[in-house]
Write a protein that holds these residues in place. Structure first.
Motif, PDB file in Angstrom:
ATOM      1  N   ALA A  89       0.828  -1.210   0.000  1.00 47.42           N
ATOM      2  CA  ALA A  89       0.000   0.000   0.000  1.00 47.42           C
ATOM      3  C   ALA A  89       0.862   1.258   0.000  1.00 47.42           C
ATOM      4  N   LEU A  90       1.901   1.271   0.823  1.00 44.62           N
ATOM      5  CA  LEU A  90       2.778   2.447   0.882  1.00 44.62           C
ATOM      6  C   LEU A  90       3.520   2.663  -0.430  1.00 44.62           C
ATOM      7  N   VAL A  91       3.988   1.574  -1.034  1.00 45.63           N
ATOM      8  CA  VAL A  91       4.678   1.687  -2.333  1.00 45.63           C
ATOM      9  C   VAL A  91       3.714   2.196  -3.395  1.00 45.63           C
ATOM     10  N   ALA A  92       2.475   1.678  -3.398  1.00 53.97           N
ATOM     11  CA  ALA A  92       1.485   2.116  -4.382  1.00 53.97           C
ATOM     12  C   ALA A  92       1.154   3.596  -4.207  1.00 53.97           C
ATOM     13  N   ILE A  93       1.043   4.045  -2.960  1.00 54.60           N
ATOM     14  CA  ILE A  93       0.767   5.466  -2.706  1.00 54.60           C
ATOM     15  C   ILE A  93       1.923   6.325  -3.208  1.00 54.60           C
ATOM     16  N   TYR A  94       3.145   5.893  -2.933  1.00 55.34           N
ATOM     17  CA  TYR A  94       4.316   6.681  -3.339  1.00 55.34           C
ATOM     18  C   TYR A  94       4.415   6.796  -4.862  1.00 55.34           C
ATOM     19  N   ILE A  95       4.163   5.682  -5.564  1.00 51.39           N
ATOM     20  CA  ILE A  95       4.337   5.690  -7.024  1.00 51.39           C
ATOM     21  C   ILE A  95       3.162   6.359  -7.725  1.00 51.39           C
ATOM     22  N   PHE A  96       1.933   5.861  -7.453  1.00 55.36           N
ATOM     23  CA  PHE A  96       0.779   6.279  -8.253  1.00 55.36           C
ATOM     24  C   PHE A  96       0.099   7.546  -7.736  1.00 55.36           C
ATOM     25  N   ALA A  97       0.235   7.842  -6.446  1.00 54.82           N
ATOM     26  CA  ALA A  97      -0.413   9.033  -5.905  1.00 54.82           C
ATOM     27  C   ALA A  97       0.541  10.216  -5.779  1.00 54.82           C
ATOM     28  N   ILE A  98       1.757   9.949  -5.266  1.00 53.32           N
ATOM     29  CA  ILE A  98       2.687  11.052  -5.021  1.00 53.32           C
ATOM     30  C   ILE A  98       3.513  11.375  -6.267  1.00 53.32           C
ATOM     31  N   LYS A  99       4.175  10.365  -6.826  1.00 53.28           N
ATOM     32  CA  LYS A  99       5.058  10.599  -7.977  1.00 53.28           C
ATOM     33  C   LYS A  99       4.278  10.886  -9.258  1.00 53.28           C
ATOM     34  N   LEU A 100       3.343   9.999  -9.602  1.00 52.39           N
ATOM     35  CA  LEU A 100       2.602  10.146 -10.858  1.00 52.39           C
ATOM     36  C   LEU A 100       1.366  11.017 -10.710  1.00 52.39           C
ATOM     37  N   GLY A 101       0.787  11.064  -9.537  1.00 56.39           N
ATOM     38  CA  GLY A 101      -0.385  11.903  -9.312  1.00 56.39           C
ATOM     39  C   GLY A 101      -1.631  11.447 -10.030  1.00 56.39           C
ATOM     40  N   TRP A 102      -1.730  10.150 -10.325  1.00 54.88           N
ATOM     41  CA  TRP A 102      -2.887   9.634 -11.066  1.00 54.88           C
ATOM     42  C   TRP A 102      -4.139   9.562 -10.202  1.00 54.88           C
ATOM     43  N   VAL A 103      -3.971   9.201  -8.940  1.00 58.79           N
ATOM     44  CA  VAL A 103      -5.123   9.000  -8.044  1.00 58.79           C
ATOM     45  C   VAL A 103      -4.833   9.660  -6.701  1.00 58.79           C
ATOM     46  N   PRO A 104      -5.879   9.947  -5.921  1.00 59.29           N
ATOM     47  CA  PRO A 104      -5.660  10.499  -4.575  1.00 59.29           C
ATOM     48  C   PRO A 104      -5.022   9.468  -3.653  1.00 59.29           C
ATOM     49  N   ALA A 105      -4.351   9.948  -2.631  1.00 57.65           N
ATOM     50  CA  ALA A 105      -3.649   9.055  -1.708  1.00 57.65           C
ATOM     51  C   ALA A 105      -4.491   8.653  -0.511  1.00 57.65           C
ATOM     52  N   SER A 106      -5.581   9.370  -0.231  1.00 56.82           N
ATOM     53  CA  SER A 106      -6.364   9.067   0.955  1.00 56.82           C
ATOM     54  C   SER A 106      -7.789   9.540   0.762  1.00 56.82           C
ATOM     55  N   GLY A 107      -8.640   9.122   1.713  1.00 57.10           N
ATOM     56  CA  GLY A 107     -10.034   9.537   1.689  1.00 57.10           C
ATOM     57  C   GLY A 107     -10.884   8.680   0.768  1.00 57.10           C
ATOM     58  N   SER A 108     -12.173   9.010   0.699  1.00 56.78           N
ATOM     59  CA  SER A 108     -13.100   8.276  -0.170  1.00 56.78           C
ATOM     60  C   SER A 108     -13.846   9.178  -1.136  1.00 56.78           C
ATOM     61  N   ILE A 109     -13.721  10.491  -0.967  1.00 55.04           N
ATOM     62  CA  ILE A 109     -14.398  11.432  -1.854  1.00 55.04           C
ATOM     63  C   ILE A 109     -13.668  12.769  -1.786  1.00 55.04           C
ATOM     64  N   GLY A 110     -13.671  13.492  -2.888  1.00 58.78           N
ATOM     65  CA  GLY A 110     -13.014  14.787  -2.922  1.00 58.78           C
ATOM     66  C   GLY A 110     -13.809  15.848  -2.180  1.00 58.78           C
ATOM     67  N   THR A 111     -13.154  16.917  -1.819  1.00 56.96           N
ATOM     68  CA  THR A 111     -13.814  18.014  -1.109  1.00 56.96           C
ATOM     69  C   THR A 111     -14.646  18.848  -2.081  1.00 56.96           C
ATOM     70  N   GLY A 112     -15.776  19.311  -1.603  1.00 52.17           N
ATOM     71  CA  GLY A 112     -16.628  20.179  -2.406  1.00 52.17           C
ATOM     72  C   GLY A 112     -17.380  19.482  -3.511  1.00 52.17           C
ATOM     73  N   VAL A 113     -17.476  18.154  -3.477  1.00 53.63           N
ATOM     74  CA  VAL A 113     -18.181  17.402  -4.512  1.00 53.63           C
ATOM     75  C   VAL A 113     -19.598  17.119  -4.036  1.00 53.63           C
TER      76      VAL A 113
END
Length: 321
Positions: A149-173
């Motif tokens: 999970a931590l590796v996936a967050i680092y690669i796809f959420a932090i480095k690539l920015g494809w998906v959010p790293a936490s939560g279940s819904i965006g703010t203001g939606v």
């Protein structure tokens, strides 16, 4: 089948009772209580704390507390959450949809990957592709889920920015809009892939080994002797029989929809039942913790029953009586 199901349901009653005793006892053996560290600093004198414990019934004898709690459970009332200040079932009802969405998504990913990889390895055993799939399976079994999970967050959420790293819904939606469902999917896809992919290894090996074993049986040799095409033998005869163990495992996955996501939800701070359980343990919110534990227990028992029923349905040789 109906009589078998009724007998199994009746047999669950004493099991649930015994488990409720164990769950309540373990909760009471934990250090501290719901008041520990949660008292208003302005009213933290010993008299106030003792008054609150008396009001909440924490000073009553353990058997009295158990029967009071169990009488509420029978009525569907698990009490109130001391931390969230609301009924436990209402709180669980708010978090449950997130876990169901995550669990079903992960389950679909697990079965699709397991079917594709297991079918290939069973059809072409001891090839480079089979060895590669086996290596991936062993790697998935060896890597802890929180590391993945931590590796996936680092690669796809932090480095690539494809998906959010936490939560279940965006703010203001706004709920019910297209943006809402898109945001929900983006927040769910990464934890679902981690949860589903890490559980694929066992299913893949089950299917592969069963296909290899079935390919050596007499009815397969008979089909080959009759000139049946190899693809028809694998798809019609071997795969159909080998998929039975995978189908029956679906019953056990009912409980995993909730319990299996505890670590994943905690890492992704995904507001589901698993994350709520961890929060309740840390804050000693015993009413929530015991409610979730009893829910997982009942789902596990139901899952075992569903697995037996599915086995009888997919395999005509099995008769439940």
């Amino acid at each position: 089948m109906l009589q078998y199901t009724i007998r199994r349901l009746i047999g669950m009653i004493p099991i649930i009772f015994l488990i409720s005793v164990v769950v309540f006892t373990l909760a009471k053996l934990m250090p501290g209580d719901a008041l520990s560290g949660k008292i208003d600093p302005l009213n933290s004198d010993p008299e106030y704390i003792e008054e609150m414990r008396e009001k909440m019934g924490l000073n009553d004898p353990i058997p009295v507390q158990y029967f009071r709690w169990m009488s509420g459970v029978v009525k569907g009332d698990f009490g109130d959450s001391f931390v969230h200040k609301q009924p436990v079932m209402e709180l669980i009802g708010q978090r449950l949809p997130n876990t169901i969405i995550l669990g079903i998504s992960a389950l679909i990913i697990t079965y699709i990957l397991a079917f594709l990889m297991g079918r290939f390895s069973g059809r072409f055993p001891y090839t480079i592709g089979d060895y590669l799939i086996s290596g991936l399976n062993y790697l998935a079994l060896a890597i802890p889920s929180f590391v993945a999970a931590l590796v996936a967050i680092y690669i796809f959420a932090i480095k690539l920015g494809w998906v959010p790293a936490s939560g279940s819904i965006g703010t203001g939606v706004e709920a019910g809009t297209i943006e809402y469902f898109i945001s929900k999917a983006k927040h769910t896809v990464l934890p679902a892939i981690v949860l589903g992919a890490m559980a694929t290894a066992a299913y893949t090996q089950f299917l592969r080994n069963d296909m290899i074993e079935s390919s050596r049986k007499d009815y397969v040799r008979t089909a080959r002797a009759k000139g049946t095409k190899e693809s028809a033998i694998y798809n019609k005869h071997i795969l159909r029989n080998s998929i039975i163990p995978i189908v029956t495992l679906l019953g056990f996955d009912i409980a995993n929809l909730l319990g299996g996501a505890i670590i994943t939800e905690s890492i992704f701070t995904y507001p589901g039942i698993g994350y709520l359980f961890v929060e309740s343990v840390n804050s000693r919110d015993y009413s929530v913790m015991m409610a979730i534990t009893m829910m997982l227990t009942i789902l596990t028992l139901i899952g075992n029953l569903v697995a037996d029923i599915l086995y009888g349905l997919v395999d005509p040789r099995i008769r439940l009586s």
